[in-house]
Design an enzyme around this catalytic site. Sequence first.
Site, PDB file in Angstrom:
ATOM      1  N   CYS A  17      82.685 -29.107 -58.555  1.00  0.00           N
ATOM      2  CA  CYS A  17      82.808 -30.278 -59.431  1.00  0.00           C
ATOM      3  C   CYS A  17      83.050 -29.907 -60.893  1.00  0.00           C
ATOM      4  CB  CYS A  17      81.562 -31.148 -59.316  1.00  0.00           C
ATOM      5  SG  CYS A  17      81.454 -31.991 -57.742  1.00  0.00           S
TER       6      CYS A  17
HETATM    7  N1  COA Z   1      71.643 -45.802 -45.834  1.00  0.00           N
HETATM    8  C1  COA Z   1      70.324 -46.096 -45.695  1.00  0.00           C
HETATM    9  N2  COA Z   1      69.358 -45.171 -45.868  1.00  0.00           N
HETATM   10  C2  COA Z   1      69.729 -43.921 -46.176  1.00  0.00           C
HETATM   11  C3  COA Z   1      71.082 -43.561 -46.315  1.00  0.00           C
HETATM   12  C4  COA Z   1      72.061 -44.557 -46.118  1.00  0.00           C
HETATM   13  N3  COA Z   1      73.364 -44.298 -46.253  1.00  0.00           N
HETATM   14  N4  COA Z   1      71.142 -42.251 -46.616  1.00  0.00           N
HETATM   15  C5  COA Z   1      69.895 -41.794 -46.667  1.00  0.00           C
HETATM   16  N5  COA Z   1      69.033 -42.794 -46.387  1.00  0.00           N
HETATM   17  C6  COA Z   1      67.580 -42.725 -46.304  1.00  0.00           C
HETATM   18  C7  COA Z   1      67.115 -41.302 -46.126  1.00  0.00           C
HETATM   19  O1  COA Z   1      67.146 -40.926 -44.775  1.00  0.00           O
HETATM   20  C8  COA Z   1      65.721 -41.359 -46.685  1.00  0.00           C
HETATM   21  O2  COA Z   1      64.864 -41.898 -45.711  1.00  0.00           O
HETATM   22  P1  COA Z   1      63.370 -41.336 -45.557  1.00  0.00           P
HETATM   23  O3  COA Z   1      62.706 -41.630 -46.889  1.00  0.00           O
HETATM   24  O4  COA Z   1      62.842 -42.118 -44.411  1.00  0.00           O
HETATM   25  O5  COA Z   1      63.520 -39.873 -45.294  1.00  0.00           O
HETATM   26  C9  COA Z   1      65.835 -42.371 -47.809  1.00  0.00           C
HETATM   27  O6  COA Z   1      67.007 -43.146 -47.530  1.00  0.00           O
HETATM   28  C10 COA Z   1      65.984 -41.705 -49.158  1.00  0.00           C
HETATM   29  O7  COA Z   1      67.011 -40.713 -49.054  1.00  0.00           O
HETATM   30  P2  COA Z   1      67.332 -39.674 -50.178  1.00  0.00           P
HETATM   31  O8  COA Z   1      68.412 -38.754 -49.701  1.00  0.00           O
HETATM   32  O9  COA Z   1      66.055 -39.076 -50.627  1.00  0.00           O
HETATM   33  O10 COA Z   1      67.934 -40.651 -51.285  1.00  0.00           O
HETATM   34  P3  COA Z   1      68.158 -40.395 -52.809  1.00  0.00           P
HETATM   35  O11 COA Z   1      67.547 -41.502 -53.557  1.00  0.00           O
HETATM   36  O12 COA Z   1      67.838 -39.007 -53.195  1.00  0.00           O
HETATM   37  O13 COA Z   1      69.729 -40.583 -52.958  1.00  0.00           O
HETATM   38  C11 COA Z   1      71.669 -39.227 -53.265  1.00  0.00           C
HETATM   39  C12 COA Z   1      70.621 -39.746 -52.298  1.00  0.00           C
HETATM   40  C13 COA Z   1      72.572 -38.250 -52.532  1.00  0.00           C
HETATM   41  C14 COA Z   1      72.511 -40.404 -53.759  1.00  0.00           C
HETATM   42  C15 COA Z   1      70.995 -38.566 -54.474  1.00  0.00           C
HETATM   43  O14 COA Z   1      70.044 -37.638 -54.034  1.00  0.00           O
HETATM   44  C16 COA Z   1      71.954 -37.873 -55.387  1.00  0.00           C
HETATM   45  O15 COA Z   1      72.828 -38.481 -55.975  1.00  0.00           O
HETATM   46  N6  COA Z   1      71.798 -36.572 -55.597  1.00  0.00           N
HETATM   47  C17 COA Z   1      72.657 -35.807 -56.407  1.00  0.00           C
HETATM   48  C18 COA Z   1      73.946 -35.758 -55.717  1.00  0.00           C
HETATM   49  C19 COA Z   1      74.974 -35.021 -56.469  1.00  0.00           C
HETATM   50  O16 COA Z   1      75.199 -35.196 -57.626  1.00  0.00           O
HETATM   51  N7  COA Z   1      75.652 -34.177 -55.768  1.00  0.00           N
HETATM   52  C20 COA Z   1      76.695 -33.462 -56.319  1.00  0.00           C
HETATM   53  C21 COA Z   1      77.770 -33.524 -55.347  1.00  0.00           C
HETATM   54  S1  COA Z   1      79.078 -32.585 -55.938  1.00  0.00           S
END
Ligand code: COA
Length: 372
Positions: free
Chosen positions: A156
């Site tokens: 990225c």
């Molecule tokens: N729909 C519904 N629920 C979902 C889901 C979806 N699409 N995806 C995940 N969940 C659930 C998970 O299973 C988890 O359930 P649990 O608490 O029972 O285990 C819960 O929602 C929370 O998931 P989590 O992954 O902890 O969510 P989050 O708030 O951390 O958000 C991201 C996820 C990926 C959006 C976030 O972590 C993020 O943006 N991280 C940085 C990503 C980034 O910048 N990456 C760089 C890429 S180049």
Amino acid sequence: MYRAAITGTGVFTPSEVITNAELVTAFNAYADKYNAAHAGQIAAGDLPAKAHSSVDFIVAASGIEQRHVIDKTGVLDPDRMYPHLRARTDEEPSLMAEIGVDAINTALAQAGISADQVDLVICAASNIERAYPAVAVEIQQLIGAGGFAFDMNVACSSATFGIQTAADMIRTGSVRTAVVVNPEITSAHLEWRDRDCHFIFGDVATATVLQRSEDAKGEHFIIRSTRCATVFSNNIRNNAGFMRMARDQMEDRRDMQFIQNGRKVFKEVLPLVSQHMADHMADEGITADDLKRLWLHQANKAMNDYIGKKVLGREPAPGEQPNILQDYANTSSAGSIIAFAQNSDDLKPGDLGIICSFGAGYSVGSVVVEKA
Ligand code: COA
């Protein structure tokens, strides 16, 4: 030493759009089919069932509302869950070259120069569609540029690392006019069958023209300074590569697509980026009050809100830290350049801003620019 300037930018936006609702409907249909097909193993506890995705979760967790893609039919087909990208012959322009050239043509027009003045093309992206010849060299030939070209991949952060590379060459005089192009076909390395990440990415291409400031014909931004940093992490990873056949790993493996530990990325990248920007500003002798705009990497709204607040020491005012991720999703290296291209026309001479991208590696790159 010469001064380097950004004299043009271009964005190629694919016409096809997938809304969160369309994405979730397709994913849930896929999950239902998968669970039905594996009912026995799931009932025996040998395989976890696939849970449904949700529009509300996607918006709350990321701020993303839709994404542009090169092909939506394959992605939304529950029996496929990948885009259809037609295999091209070696005589045809590659897809990355094609969309990259589109963005470059817009950027060159904005700079008011023709492609034959370009003597460096850097294709900087998070995945390159083949090993060699470099896509950048193909682009160099397609646009009719001279000089030389090469590919680089810093995930990225590829755009800002590419800008630093090109700006350094312009400063020292080894090149005079450069194009950094970021064709991001993220739809081909996203795992659309994993609800944890299926909403994250979108396709796009961006291009940035850099010249000696004395060559600039129109409005432009002086590159005051650049800074890049990397710290190794496995929390964003993709294991696809040329060793796959030799390692007998040709099966459908989860780790051959984008994979991340989103929570850890969130927690670890935020302090890294905030400190990086603070250090860069301190060394440049500028404070938050001197900054008119932040054009940040576009991965997650909460992340950008946090970084903006940390860097400015207050809530960013509307427009001060523009987000485009609600419309484009995470476009990997292209995100901060889209934000810059679409939200910089109103700056006045002397106004300062920072383009900053960050991601896998980990990597972070920042570019302090001043409107000339
Ligand atoms: N729909 C519904 N629920 C979902 C889901 C979806 N699409 N995806 C995940 N969940 C659930 C998970 O299973 C988890 O359930 P649990 O608490 O029972 O285990 C819960 O929602 C929370 O998931 P989590 O992954 O902890 O969510 P989050 O708030 O951390 O958000 C991201 C996820 C990926 C959006 C976030 O972590 C993020 O943006 N991280 C940085 C990503 C980034 O910048 N990456 C760089 C890429 S180049």
